[in-house]
Design an enzyme around this catalytic site. Structure first.
Site, PDB file in Angstrom:
ATOM      1  N   GLU A  48       0.838  -1.200   0.000  1.00  0.00           N
ATOM      2  CA  GLU A  48       0.000   0.000   0.000  1.00  0.00           C
ATOM      3  C   GLU A  48       0.879   1.258   0.000  1.00  0.00           C
ATOM      4  O   GLU A  48       0.485   2.308  -0.496  1.00  0.00           O
ATOM      5  CB  GLU A  48      -0.941  -0.005   1.218  1.00  0.00           C
ATOM      6  CG  GLU A  48      -2.235   0.752   0.971  1.00  0.00           C
ATOM      7  CD  GLU A  48      -3.257   0.593   2.089  1.00  0.00           C
ATOM      8  OE1 GLU A  48      -2.908   0.829   3.265  1.00  0.00           O
ATOM      9  OE2 GLU A  48      -4.420   0.260   1.791  1.00  0.00           O
ATOM     10  N   HIS A  82       7.775 -27.353   1.745  1.00  0.00           N
ATOM     11  CA  HIS A  82       6.980 -28.487   1.265  1.00  0.00           C
ATOM     12  C   HIS A  82       5.798 -28.010   0.432  1.00  0.00           C
ATOM     13  O   HIS A  82       4.844 -28.745   0.221  1.00  0.00           O
ATOM     14  CB  HIS A  82       6.506 -29.316   2.454  1.00  0.00           C
ATOM     15  CG  HIS A  82       7.665 -29.786   3.273  1.00  0.00           C
ATOM     16  ND1 HIS A  82       8.308 -30.963   3.044  1.00  0.00           N
ATOM     17  CD2 HIS A  82       8.347 -29.169   4.279  1.00  0.00           C
ATOM     18  CE1 HIS A  82       9.319 -31.085   3.890  1.00  0.00           C
ATOM     19  NE2 HIS A  82       9.366 -30.015   4.644  1.00  0.00           N
ATOM     20  N   LYS A  96     -13.627   1.315  -3.689  1.00  0.00           N
ATOM     21  CA  LYS A  96     -14.671   1.659  -2.722  1.00  0.00           C
ATOM     22  C   LYS A  96     -15.810   2.389  -3.414  1.00  0.00           C
ATOM     23  O   LYS A  96     -16.987   2.115  -3.168  1.00  0.00           O
ATOM     24  CB  LYS A  96     -14.096   2.584  -1.640  1.00  0.00           C
ATOM     25  CG  LYS A  96     -13.158   1.906  -0.670  1.00  0.00           C
ATOM     26  CD  LYS A  96     -12.768   2.900   0.416  1.00  0.00           C
ATOM     27  CE  LYS A  96     -11.671   2.372   1.306  1.00  0.00           C
ATOM     28  NZ  LYS A  96     -11.127   3.370   2.212  1.00  0.00           N
TER      29      LYS A  96
HETATM   30  O1  G6P Z   1      -8.808   2.418  10.064  1.00  0.00           O
HETATM   31  P1  G6P Z   1      -9.732   2.707   8.922  1.00  0.00           P
HETATM   32  O2  G6P Z   1      -9.901   4.184   8.694  1.00  0.00           O
HETATM   33  O3  G6P Z   1     -11.049   1.996   9.097  1.00  0.00           O
HETATM   34  O4  G6P Z   1      -9.060   2.150   7.622  1.00  0.00           O
HETATM   35  C1  G6P Z   1      -8.797   0.816   7.418  1.00  0.00           C
HETATM   36  C2  G6P Z   1      -8.021   0.603   6.137  1.00  0.00           C
HETATM   37  O5  G6P Z   1      -8.859   0.874   5.040  1.00  0.00           O
HETATM   38  C3  G6P Z   1      -8.467   1.669   3.966  1.00  0.00           C
HETATM   39  O6  G6P Z   1      -9.151   1.299   2.836  1.00  0.00           O
HETATM   40  C4  G6P Z   1      -7.009   1.873   3.701  1.00  0.00           C
HETATM   41  O7  G6P Z   1      -6.608   1.473   2.430  1.00  0.00           O
HETATM   42  C5  G6P Z   1      -6.108   1.269   4.734  1.00  0.00           C
HETATM   43  O8  G6P Z   1      -4.871   1.951   4.703  1.00  0.00           O
HETATM   44  C6  G6P Z   1      -6.718   1.356   6.095  1.00  0.00           C
HETATM   45  O9  G6P Z   1      -5.815   0.815   7.041  1.00  0.00           O
END
Ligand code: G6P
Length: 528
Positions: free
Chosen positions: A322, A351, A455
């Site tokens: 990331e 293995h 997302k």
């Molecule tokens: O801790 P949060 O704000 O819920 O984020 C949780 C995760 O989701 C995101 O999509 C990011 O890509 C991550 O870098 C992050 O750790």
């Protein structure tokens, strides 16, 4: 290279940190002096970049954020007295709270003590706590930890079913830096329902770890949850293990968080040294750069020879991929950077896929992680002079040798034991190596713009689902998928519509499909 030359190379490049009992061997990465000299100017810049970052520069320009995970383990480095105070106060708050939970001073309404932790979070809000729990939790921790790290209903059920009889003594920690990520929100809502189903008032069991004033923080405060702990804007999710995200769950399991912080601080001090040969993180970054031609052409295979470090590769997957997996560099050029990371543990993987490593596509470099101490107490001899630990050690050396003989490069990291100090140090080592490498290849290692695309597309699918359910309800007759797509004004989304319908139908969610489900054009659909 003959044995004598190789032994000399080993000694020339061996890094040793006395305080940590930590060794790094990069002798089996085949760079030469000319290559090192050529990279020297890039390293000068990388050391300067890291110094600026630690000094409070906006090292994450796209998000206009400082990058302060190093301050977490050395609050004296924080750029302002307020930040320093935030860090020290949070650690005090964690320690005080932990004492109260462990002593029973804070206890659930119907039991004298909490027995379990249910941690709900994803990505950086799960991987560090999972890795540290697996590596360091005692065999019989004061509170056993369980994780919900997905929006998988069956996965949620599995955890909750196992906890069913102890829910009334289970502390729920909802971890989300942003406080708005769908997966932990879904997990929290489902868990809350199950608590309600057992007539348990969720607010007496729930804790939030999140950025002050996030949606999650507001919810926790309005519902008067047991406690909230802050996550800071200047700590990225994937580097948050030494923030409340990692420290609170660790402390509650009886893990010595002060020693973990101290180990990380010692490694931070060692990796701040602006001298390539005396800086283990720089040696790692150099090796990665050489192995992958500065373009990630080879994958990083992580092979810890210790069961308790199994989750390290999964933790590093997020940290490395990331951070470094970026389309554009800091000047806006398309570079498509990154380094792929995978691995489980040795000798188990010997293995499984080591066959390909030795003889197949030469598209990787290995990182062996060696732990000198076999076990806490003495080992029996399984045959005269040989223990199972001797075997494990032999397997590591043998695999390293066999790979090298076939021109497969490797790094070896050696630690004396798996303990809070060395785990803290390993986390800090890779934090810095990723930072330095990011600078070498000129990418912003602290943002994740690519994650948003998925997302946003997922949110669009859920919107489309609502629309088609509405159309089906309004129509109350059978439609072909093409007709449905037209009525939902989404003809360009017909494949998505088919998949939504198939999923709804499989879950008896109010749609009936007639026809051959494997032949979308034959299908008709109606609501029921
Ligand atoms: O801790 P949060 O704000 O819920 O984020 C949780 C995760 O989701 C995101 O999509 C990011 O890509 C991550 O870098 C992050 O750790």
């Amino acid at each position: 290279m003959n044995a004598a030359t190789l032994w000399q190379r080993y000694q020339d490049w061996l890094y040793y940190h006395e305080g940590l009992g930590f060794y790094l061997d990069v002798s089996r990465i085949s760079f030469d002096d000319a290559f090192v000299a050529q990279l020297q100017p890039k390293f000068e810049k990388a050391f300067q970049d890291m110094a600026a970052l630690e000094g409070g520069a906006i090292a994450n320009p796209d998000e206009d954020r400082m990058v302060g995970h190093y301050w977490l383990r050395n609050p004296d480095l924080a750029p302002t007295p307020e930040i320093k105070q935030d860090i020290t106060q949070t650690i005090e708050q964690i320690e005080t709270f932990t004492k109260k939970i462990l002593s029973g001073a804070i206890h659930p309404p119907q039991a004298p003590r909490f027995t379990d932790i249910l941690s709900i979070g994803i990505g950086g809000s799960a991987l560090g706590p999972q890795f540290v729990a697996d590596a360091l939790a005692p065999d019989f921790p004061p509170l056993g930890i369980h994780f919900i790290d997905n929006s998988d209903p069956a996965g949620i059920d599995r955890v909750l079913t196992r906890l069913r009889n102890r829910l009334s003594s289970t502390l729920v920690i909802v971890i989300s830096k942003s406080g708005g990520t769908p997966e932990p929100r879904n997990g929290m809502l489902e868990v809350k329902r199950v608590y309600a189903g057992q007539n348990l008032d969720f607010s007496h069991y729930a804790i939030a770890i999140t950025t002050p004033d996030s949606k999650l923080d507001q919810l926790a405060k309005s519902e008067k949850w047991l406690a909230t702990f802050p996550m800071f804007d200047w700590v990225g999710g994937r580097t948050s293990e030494m923030s409340s995200v990692g420290l609170l769950p660790a402390a509650l399991q009886g893990i010595d968080i002060q020693t973990m912080l101290a180990g990380a601080k010692e490694m931070d001090d060692a990796t701040r040294v602006p001298d390539l040969k005396k800086n283990p993180a720089a040696l790692l970054a150099l090796s990665w750069y050489y192995a992958g031609n500065g373009r990630g052409e080879k994958d990083m295979v992580i092979l810890p020879y210790k069961d308790s470090l199994l989750l390290f590769s999964r933790y590093l997957q997020q940290l490395v991929m990331e951070s470094l997996g970026k389309e554009k560099d800091l000047d806006g050029n398309v570079v498509n950077q990154g380094i792929a990371v995978y691995g489980n543990k040795g000798s188990t993987d010997q293995h499984a896929y080591v066959q390909q490593l030795r003889e197949g596509v030469p598209n990787f470099f290995a990182t062996f992680i060696e732990v000198l101490e076999d076990r806490q107490y003495g080992s029996p001899e399984l045959e005269p002079g040989t223990t199972s630990g001797d075997y494990l050690s032999g397997f590591l050396q043998g695999t390293r040798q066999a790979l090298y003989d076939n021109h497969r490069d490797s790094i070896t990291v050696t630690i004396p034991q798996v303990n809070p100090r060395t785990v803290g140090a390993l986390i800090a080592l890779y934090d810095r190596a990723v930072g330095l490498y990011g600078s070498l290849v000129n990418v912003n290692a602290y943002h994740q713009p690519g994650v948003e695309a998925g997302k946003t597309a997922a949110a669009a699918v859920l919107d489309l689902q609502k629309r088609i359910l509405q159309v089906l309800e309004d129509e109350s007759r059978s439609l072909s998928i093409a007709q449905l797509a037209e009525k939902a004004q989404a003809t360009d989304q017909i494949e998505t519509i088919y998949k939504i319908l198939r999923h709804l139908y499989a879950n008896k969610r109010g749609v009936i499909l007639n026809g051959n489900v494997g032949d979308p054009s034959s299908l008709t659909v109606m609501s029921n």
